[in-house]
Design an enzyme around this catalytic site. Structure first.
Site, PDB file in Angstrom:
ATOM      1  N   PHE A  54     -62.744-106.813 -24.354  1.00 49.29           N
ATOM      2  CA  PHE A  54     -63.054-107.188 -25.732  1.00 49.29           C
ATOM      3  C   PHE A  54     -64.584-107.273 -25.900  1.00 49.29           C
ATOM      4  CE2 PHE A  54     -63.376-110.199 -29.308  1.00 49.29           C
ATOM      5  CZ  PHE A  54     -62.502-109.598 -30.196  1.00 49.29           C
TER       6      PHE A  54
ATOM      7  N   ASP B   6     -60.416-114.213 -18.809  1.00 44.93           N
ATOM      8  CA  ASP B   6     -60.221-114.527 -20.222  1.00 44.93           C
ATOM      9  C   ASP B   6     -58.729-114.405 -20.523  1.00 44.93           C
ATOM     10  OD1 ASP B   6     -60.038-114.594 -22.986  1.00 44.93           O
ATOM     11  OD2 ASP B   6     -61.957-113.565 -23.292  1.00 44.93           O
TER      12      ASP B   6
ATOM     13  N   TYR C 261     -56.372-119.749 -31.324  1.00 42.06           N
ATOM     14  CA  TYR C 261     -55.755-119.336 -32.600  1.00 42.06           C
ATOM     15  C   TYR C 261     -54.803-118.155 -32.484  1.00 42.06           C
ATOM     16  CZ  TYR C 261     -59.962-116.359 -32.484  1.00 42.06           C
ATOM     17  OH  TYR C 261     -60.960-115.494 -32.109  1.00 42.06           O
ATOM     18  N   LYS C 262     -54.586-117.649 -31.279  1.00 39.61           N
ATOM     19  CA  LYS C 262     -53.663-116.525 -31.106  1.00 39.61           C
ATOM     20  C   LYS C 262     -52.258-117.082 -30.804  1.00 39.61           C
ATOM     21  CE  LYS C 262     -57.431-113.425 -30.120  1.00 39.61           C
ATOM     22  NZ  LYS C 262     -58.419-113.035 -29.120  1.00 39.61           N
TER      23      LYS C 262
ATOM     24  N   ARG D  17     -51.527-101.747 -33.591  1.00 37.19           N
ATOM     25  CA  ARG D  17     -51.235-102.826 -32.641  1.00 37.19           C
ATOM     26  C   ARG D  17     -50.192-103.784 -33.209  1.00 37.19           C
ATOM     27  NH1 ARG D  17     -55.643-107.231 -30.521  1.00 37.19           N
ATOM     28  NH2 ARG D  17     -55.491-107.869 -32.688  1.00 37.19           N
TER      29      ARG D  17
HETATM   30  C1  LIG Z   1     -59.747-112.986 -29.531  1.00 37.95           C
HETATM   31  C2  LIG Z   1     -60.646-112.814 -28.359  1.00 37.95           C
HETATM   32  C3  LIG Z   1     -61.864-113.472 -28.308  1.00 37.95           C
HETATM   33  C4  LIG Z   1     -62.309-114.291 -29.472  1.00 37.95           C
HETATM   34  O1  LIG Z   1     -63.523-114.910 -29.289  1.00 37.95           O
HETATM   35  P1  LIG Z   1     -64.066-115.914 -30.400  1.00 37.95           P
HETATM   36  O2  LIG Z   1     -65.204-116.541 -29.765  1.00 37.95           O
HETATM   37  O3  LIG Z   1     -62.939-116.842 -30.750  1.00 37.95           O
HETATM   38  O4  LIG Z   1     -64.402-115.105 -31.603  1.00 37.95           O
HETATM   39  C5  LIG Z   1     -62.644-113.335 -27.161  1.00 37.95           C
HETATM   40  N1  LIG Z   1     -62.229-112.563 -26.129  1.00 37.95           N
HETATM   41  C6  LIG Z   1     -61.054-111.916 -26.168  1.00 37.95           C
HETATM   42  C7  LIG Z   1     -60.630-111.081 -25.008  1.00 37.95           C
HETATM   43  C8  LIG Z   1     -60.241-112.005 -27.291  1.00 37.95           C
HETATM   44  O5  LIG Z   1     -59.100-111.334 -27.328  1.00 37.95           O
END
Ligand SMILES: *Cc1c(COP(=O)(O)O)cnc(C)c1O
Length: 417
Positions: free
Chosen positions: A130, A199, A224-225, A376
Site C-alpha cells: 500500500f 501491517d 476502520y476496515k 475489488r
Molecule cells: C488502509 C491501509 C492503510 C491506511 O492508513 P491510514 O493511515 O489509516 O490512512 C495503511 N496501510 C495499509 C496496508 C492499508 O490497507
C-alpha cells in the site's frame, strides 16, 4: 452442478454466524462489498457515541478523564484487538493512524537494527505494498540513512540477506488480496538476522493472525476496515514483548510518558506498549472503535476468528467461482488457493474496471476500483450472506452483458474511488 440462488439461501439457513448480521445498521437492499475499505456502522455505535458526548463530555466534563475511564480507553480497546491478532493483554494500544503507527514501529525497528547489526542498510518491502506504507518507509529511509528495496512478492526471500535490516510487509495485499505466510517469512527474516514489521490493515478482524506464534517483531493495523471503527478510526500498534524495554518512541509525547501528570521536563518512556501513545487520545473515536471491535468479539461464542475465517473463505470462493463462470471478460486477480487469499476477491480488466464498479454501485452492489485495472470486492463474514455473494455475481454479469458501464456518468472519475 452450478450453484443456484436457492443453494445460496440454504447455506445461509445453515450458517451458525448468521445472527451476527443483526449487529449492523445495514442500509436496506444494499450488498456491501467494501468493508475492507470502510466497515459498516454497528447499531450500538450511535447510541454509545451519543452517551459519551452528552453524558460523559456534556455533564462529566473534565472529570470524565477519571470517572468515565477515558484514560483507560486506548489500552482497553488495545486489549480487545490483541485477542484478534494473537497478542497478549497489555501488548496493544489503539492510537493515531496506521500511517503514523508505521512510522513509530519502523523507526524503532531501524534503531534496534542499527544497534544489533550496524552494517545493515536495507528496508525490504513489496513493490505492490500500500502506497502510504512505502511513502513512510521511503521518508524514514532517507532521514535515517537506510535504503528502501522493493521486490515482487515471490522474490522477497532472495532479499533476506546480510544487508537487510527490516522486512516490512502488509500481510494481505490491498489490491489482490494475496496473503503472505507470516510465520515462514518471519522465520526467514530472523534467520537472515533481520527484524519484521507487519501491517495487518486487511487482516485484523477477518483473518486469524498469530503474532506471537509467528514471533513477529512489530505490527500495526487499521481500525476502520474489518474492525468497523468508523471513518478515520484510531489504528493499533503491537510490539513483541521481547523488545519491551528496547523500542524507542520517535514521537515521544506526554501520553507515552511514564508519568504524564508529573509534568517533568525530561522524557521517560512508559513501560511497554503505552509509550506508543503520543498526544491526548481521541475519546469519541475510541468509543466508536470499541463498538466496532466488539462486533468481531461477538463471534467468540460462535467459534471466533476461525469460524469467521471459514465463512470468509467460503464466501470469497463462491463469488470467485460464480464470476469466473459468468464473466469471461474479467481475469481473477486474487489467489485461487484459499489459504493464500485474504477476505477479498479482485478481478482485473484493462479498460473498463472503473465504470463497471460504478455501474454496480448504481445497482446497490458496493465494491471499489483500485487503479489502474482492479475491481475489488471485500467480504466481511460478520454481515454478509451467501445470497449476497450470489446476487452480486449476477449483478456483475448483468452490468457486463447489458454494457451498462458505457453510460457517461459511470465514466467520470470521482475524487475517492
Ligand atoms: C488502509 C491501509 C492503510 C491506511 O492508513 P491510514 O493511515 O489509516 O490512512 C495503511 N496501510 C495499509 C496496508 C492499508 O490497507
Amino acid at each position: 452442478m452450478p450453484m443456484t440462488r436457492n443453494d445460496a439461501l440454504a447455506l445461509d439457513a445453515q450458517d451458525p454466524l448468521a445472527p451476527l448480521r443483526a449487529q449492523f445498521a445495514l442500509p436496506e437492499g444494499l450488498i456491501y462489498l467494501d468493508g475492507n475499505s470502510l466497515g459498516v456502522l454497528p447499531r450500538r455505535t450511535a447510541e454509545r457515541v451519543q452517551e459519551v458526548v452528552t453524558a460523559e463530555w456534556g455533564v462529566g466534563l473534565i472529570g470524565s478523564w477519571n470517572s468515565a475511564g477515558w484514560m483507560q480507553l486506548a489500552p482497553r480497546v488495545g486489549d480487545k484487538i490483541a485477542r484478534l491478532v494473537g497478542a497478549g493483554a497489555g501488548e496493544v494500544v489503539a492510537a493515531d493512524s496506521t500511517s503514523v503507527n508505521l512510522f513509530k514501529v519502523l523507526s524503532a525497528a531501524l534503531t534496534i537494527a542499527r544497534t544489533d547489526a550496524p552494517g545493515r542498510q536495507r528496508i525490504v518491502s513489496e513493490r505492490s505494498n500500500f502506497p502510504t506504507d512505502l511513502y513512510i518507509a521511503e521518508s524514514l529511509a532517507r532521514e535515517r540513512g537506510f535504503e528502501l528495496v522493493l521486490a515482487d512478492a515471490d522474490e522477497l526471500p532472495q532479499h533476506l540477506d546480510s544487508r537487510c535490516a527490516v522486512l516490512m510487509l502488509t500481510h494481505v495485499n490491498y489490491r489482490t488480496g494475496r496473503m503472505h505466510d507470516m510465520a515462514a517469512l518471519t522465520r526467514a527474516a530472523h534467520s537472515a538476522g533481520a527484524l519484521t514489521v507487519w501491517d495487518l490493515a486487511h487482516s485484523a478482524g477477518a483473518v486469524a493472525v498469530d503474532l506471537r506464534g509467528a514471533d513477529a517483531d512489530f505490527a500495526i493495523g487499521c481500525g476502520y476496515k474489518y474492525l468497523n471503527g468508523g471513518p478515520g478510526a484510531p489504528a493499533f500498534v503491537w510490539a513483541n514483548p521481547k523488545h519491551a524495554e528496547r523500542f524507542w518512541q520517535p514521537l515521544a509525547g506526554w501520553m507515552g510518558h511514564a508519568a504524564p501528570f508529573e509534568f517533568t521536563p525530561g522524557y521517560r518512556p512508559a513501560p511497554g506498549i503505552s509509550r506508543y501513545l503520543c498526544g491526548t487520545p481521541a475519546v469519541l473515536s475510541l468509543a466508536a472503535l470499541e463498538c466496532g471491535v466488539d462486533t468481531v468479539l461477538a463471534a467468540e461464542p460462535y467459534g471466533g476468528l476461525p469460524a469467521l475465517r471459514a465463512k470468509s473463505v467460503a464466501l470469497t470462493r463462491l463469488f470467485a467461482e460464480l464470476v469466473e463462470a459468468r464473466c469471461p471478460q474479467l481475469a481473477l486477480a486474487s489467489p485461487r488457493e484459499d489459504d493464500r487469499r485474504g477476505s477479498q476477491v479482485c478481478f482485473a480488466h484493462p479498460d473498463i474496471a472503473y465504470p463497471v464498479v460504478r455501474a454496480l454501485i448504481a445497482r446497490g452492489v458496493v465494491g471499489d476500483f483500485r487503479a489502474p485495472d482492479i475491481l475489488r470486492f471485500g467480504f466481511t463474514p460478520l454481515y454478509l450472506r451467501f445470497v449476497d455473494a450470489f446476487d452480486a455475481a449476477l449483478h456483475l454479469q448483468a452490468v457486463l452483458e447489458q454494457e451498462e458501464w458505457r453510460r457517461p456518468e459511470f465514466n467520470q472519475r470521482e475524487a475517492v474511488t
